[in-house]
Design an enzyme around this catalytic site. Sequence first.
Site, mmCIF file in Angstrom:
data_model
loop_
_atom_site.group_PDB
_atom_site.id
_atom_site.type_symbol
_atom_site.label_atom_id
_atom_site.label_comp_id
_atom_site.label_asym_id
_atom_site.label_seq_id
_atom_site.Cartn_x
_atom_site.Cartn_y
_atom_site.Cartn_z
ATOM 1 N N TYR A 139 0.824 -1.206 0.000
ATOM 2 C CA TYR A 139 0.000 0.000 0.000
ATOM 3 C C TYR A 139 0.862 1.261 0.000
ATOM 4 O O TYR A 139 1.687 1.460 0.896
ATOM 5 C CB TYR A 139 -0.951 0.007 1.189
ATOM 6 C CG TYR A 139 -2.092 -0.985 1.081
ATOM 7 C CD1 TYR A 139 -2.399 -1.621 -0.125
ATOM 8 C CD2 TYR A 139 -2.892 -1.286 2.178
ATOM 9 C CE1 TYR A 139 -3.444 -2.528 -0.226
ATOM 10 C CE2 TYR A 139 -3.950 -2.189 2.079
ATOM 11 C CZ TYR A 139 -4.210 -2.806 0.885
ATOM 12 O OH TYR A 139 -5.250 -3.703 0.778
ATOM 13 N N PRO A 153 -16.254 -1.958 0.363
ATOM 14 C CA PRO A 153 -17.664 -2.155 0.710
ATOM 15 C C PRO A 153 -18.568 -0.997 0.310
ATOM 16 O O PRO A 153 -19.782 -1.171 0.205
ATOM 17 C CB PRO A 153 -17.627 -2.335 2.231
ATOM 18 C CG PRO A 153 -16.431 -1.554 2.666
ATOM 19 C CD PRO A 153 -15.416 -1.798 1.584
ATOM 20 N N LEU A 154 -17.991 0.172 0.091
ATOM 21 C CA LEU A 154 -18.787 1.336 -0.305
ATOM 22 C C LEU A 154 -18.678 1.626 -1.795
ATOM 23 O O LEU A 154 -19.147 2.663 -2.277
ATOM 24 C CB LEU A 154 -18.370 2.565 0.508
ATOM 25 C CG LEU A 154 -18.709 2.491 2.004
ATOM 26 C CD1 LEU A 154 -18.072 3.644 2.762
ATOM 27 C CD2 LEU A 154 -20.215 2.483 2.215
ATOM 28 N N ALA A 155 -18.061 0.702 -2.534
ATOM 29 C CA ALA A 155 -17.945 0.835 -3.991
ATOM 30 C C ALA A 155 -17.389 2.197 -4.388
ATOM 31 O O ALA A 155 -17.863 2.842 -5.327
ATOM 32 C CB ALA A 155 -19.307 0.599 -4.655
ATOM 33 N N GLY A 160 -17.730 4.971 -3.074
ATOM 34 C CA GLY A 160 -18.684 6.063 -2.907
ATOM 35 C C GLY A 160 -19.727 6.166 -3.994
ATOM 36 O O GLY A 160 -20.455 7.161 -4.077
#
Length: 325
Positions: free
Chosen positions: A61, A231-233, A235
Amino acid sequence: MRKMPLEKRGISDSRLVLGCMGFGGGWNRDPYTTEHIKQAQAAVEAALSIGITMYDHADIYTMGKAEAVFGQVLKQQPDLRDNIVIQSKCGIVLAEDGKLTRFDFSKSHILESVDGTLARLGIEYLDVLLLHRPDPLMEPEEIAEAFGILKQSGKVRHFGVSNMSPGQIRFIQRELPDELVVNQLEMNLARLDWLNQGIHVNQQAGLASNFAEGLMEYMQTENMQIQAWGPLARGRFTGKPSDNPSAAELATTELVAKLAKQNETSPEAISLGWLMRHPSRIQPVIGSANPERIIACKDAIEQAELITREQWNELYVTARGAVMP
């Protein structure tokens, strides 16, 4: 309330995880700055304020800077380490320009990666280590040797995988004395293969599904924690639509906003609550370094409990952009 697999094993009771991929600046060799440390500190404080005590990293990262910056946060708060769970990943090799070149589950690479991660984080051990993406040349015996050394030396307490199928997990697990505890997968309202694979059994539409058959059932049977990355694609349904949104995306965004208003919460909490309502006890990994967006997720656990079957299915069908087969 049923416990999630990591909680049952005494590893973590944090229903949400903060993904630290955005820490440290860009994916380049530029050094991180004091400002990057302050940004990471603000993100961690926001996460702690809503009860997040588990943090997800990977050696790649921002070319290692994410771990190094987090290490500076820990250095400034020495007591923090004993109150959080730190997870990292290894197995991806990047070129100097940051582009992916290959996967590597060799014993030497795993051991070197963990040593590098621990040095950057400034800690003595990882709570959980994940193999990042499947290596075509992986040899379970060699992985087991590396894991054994890491466990015996106290450098890693638990092990898991990411982006793997049941067959790949079984292939590795057969040589390991300890159970793999996590599989991290992309799951959100825009990425629905993990659900479509199941309802498309004996359906022509199943030929288009790109998800390992039986993976969700396998994970629940083996009591492995399913973690959802993205999980929030990014936004997509919470204020940052894609460049050319489909009718399904627009309708889903509208429905998420409607439910958020109805429940007096945020679109983020609705999106995450929908994931967490699944019986597998999915643990979302929030990939944001923005304190406001992190705090917007604070009601996710409550929304997971409140969402009805009708609301859950309405979101699913709307996001699918097609009625049930």
